[in-house]
Write a protein that holds these residues in place. Sequence first.
Motif, short mmCIF file in Angstrom:
data_model
loop_
_atom_site.label_atom_id
_atom_site.label_comp_id
_atom_site.label_asym_id
_atom_site.label_seq_id
_atom_site.Cartn_x
_atom_site.Cartn_y
_atom_site.Cartn_z
N PHE A 284 30.59 22.55 124.63
CA PHE A 284 30.06 23.73 125.31
C PHE A 284 29.11 23.26 126.41
N GLY A 285 29.50 23.48 127.67
CA GLY A 285 28.63 23.08 128.76
C GLY A 285 29.23 21.97 129.60
N ALA A 286 28.48 21.58 130.63
CA ALA A 286 29.00 20.65 131.63
C ALA A 286 29.16 19.23 131.10
N GLU A 287 28.23 18.77 130.25
CA GLU A 287 28.27 17.38 129.81
C GLU A 287 29.53 17.03 129.03
N THR A 288 30.05 17.99 128.27
CA THR A 288 31.24 17.70 127.47
C THR A 288 32.53 17.86 128.28
N ALA A 337 34.33 25.14 126.22
CA ALA A 337 33.93 26.45 126.73
C ALA A 337 32.76 26.27 127.68
N ALA A 338 32.72 27.13 128.70
CA ALA A 338 31.65 27.06 129.70
C ALA A 338 30.70 28.24 129.61
N ASN A 339 31.08 29.30 128.89
CA ASN A 339 30.23 30.48 128.80
C ASN A 339 30.53 31.23 127.51
N GLN A 340 29.86 32.36 127.34
CA GLN A 340 29.99 33.11 126.09
C GLN A 340 31.42 33.58 125.83
N GLU A 341 32.09 34.10 126.85
CA GLU A 341 33.44 34.62 126.66
C GLU A 341 34.40 33.51 126.27
N GLU A 342 34.31 32.37 126.94
CA GLU A 342 35.20 31.26 126.63
C GLU A 342 34.93 30.71 125.23
N LEU A 343 33.66 30.66 124.84
CA LEU A 343 33.32 30.17 123.51
C LEU A 343 33.82 31.14 122.44
#
Length: 430
Positions: A284-288, A337-343
């Motif tokens: 979740f997020g840019a680093e991954t 995922a990059a945001n709530q909807e994708e997660l």
Amino acid sequence: MRAKLSLLSAFAVGLLGGAAVSGCQTYDFEPVDPLALAQTTVGDVITAQALKPNLMVLLDTSGSMTLPVNTRDPNCYRANNTPSPDDDYCGQTPSTACDTSKCPTRWSELQGAMSRFLSESGGVARMGLTTYPGPAVGSNSLRCEASTVVNKNIPQSDADEALLGAANDIQSVILGIPNAGTNAPSGGTPTSLSLQFVGQQPDVQATDRDNFVLLLTDGLPNCNPDNQNAGTNVDACQCTLANIGNNTGCQGDYVRRGCLDKDASVVAVEDLKRKGIRTIVVGFGAETATGNGPATLNAMATAGDFARSCRDDPNACGAGDTCDAQTKLCGRRFYQAANQEELAEALREIIDLVGTKDICLLALTPEQLPTDNNANLVVVYVNDQIVASGADTWSLTDKGVQFVGSTCDRIKNSTPSNPIKVEVRAVQKK
């Protein structure tokens, strides 16, 4: 009296005699590759009724969770409403916390997605929660400690009421962690050590049902004081910390802790698999999603035996991804995922796979299937008795052995006190 010829001598005489009779003839021989065979054995003890899987959520609460989901959002800039050369956005220190009503952070978005997931799917599995890094140890804590406490134990009942209650408790814990201030996400990402801790818990070592660890992380694994690499070797270390001036951030107390801990994390996942615990990896997020993230999480997802699959649909991997024609796995093996909807969507997809299982299918990977999908190269045992294929027993598909008819009914009616043991042996030419 002449002694009898030995076998070797007789063979030599035969060759000489043959040469005398046949004269000088030549023969052309075509090379023949030796046939190599391998056998795969896959088995399971099936108890179909009222056995919901165990699912331990291992949740990353490291400091990077307080960063904006979108660091280019003007509402997240700290000054002048423009990005500065040093990435001057909120959430990088406790004193510059983001206003989540204007600038959603990874943590605020995760809270929203997990709330939906637990409310909608809390009854699908017996869920527990462990957060990491663990509690700070002493006033000089490096906030790099592994998990030492299970926040919410997995319930030992399959009743919907108990499962929904446990999911509600997990939701309360997650919502109770603030985005800023005391008890907000902080510290590093001791993934390998926390996976080891979770794997020691009896809650995920049941022998009568499936066991899963759902790893949800926004950063690269680090914080291993025994990492074989050190910041003194920049290339081998692959430091996960920001530079200090012109020097690596992996120095002092973090000379090993700051280095990428990929290898130990993969080993920890492999150890879980040997215990019968499958690991689901969610980034979740840019680093991954960039840098060393994809390769690291891909290796963990593959080792965890829950890689994203395109077996049923070659387009299942989505835009920008690929489907490996040989393994039937997506190029990106982990969920991202990059945001709530994708997660929220990733969690829905995962729980559908965890909670829905065709118990009359004994799945085989492409490597485990017999050569040319030939059913004659398969032997099936049910309760240690060989069962021939047929309309009332089983058939071979590209997914594995599909039990049908009365044999499938026996499996569906199995219970913990009356389980069904099935075993498949398949032969492959190498």
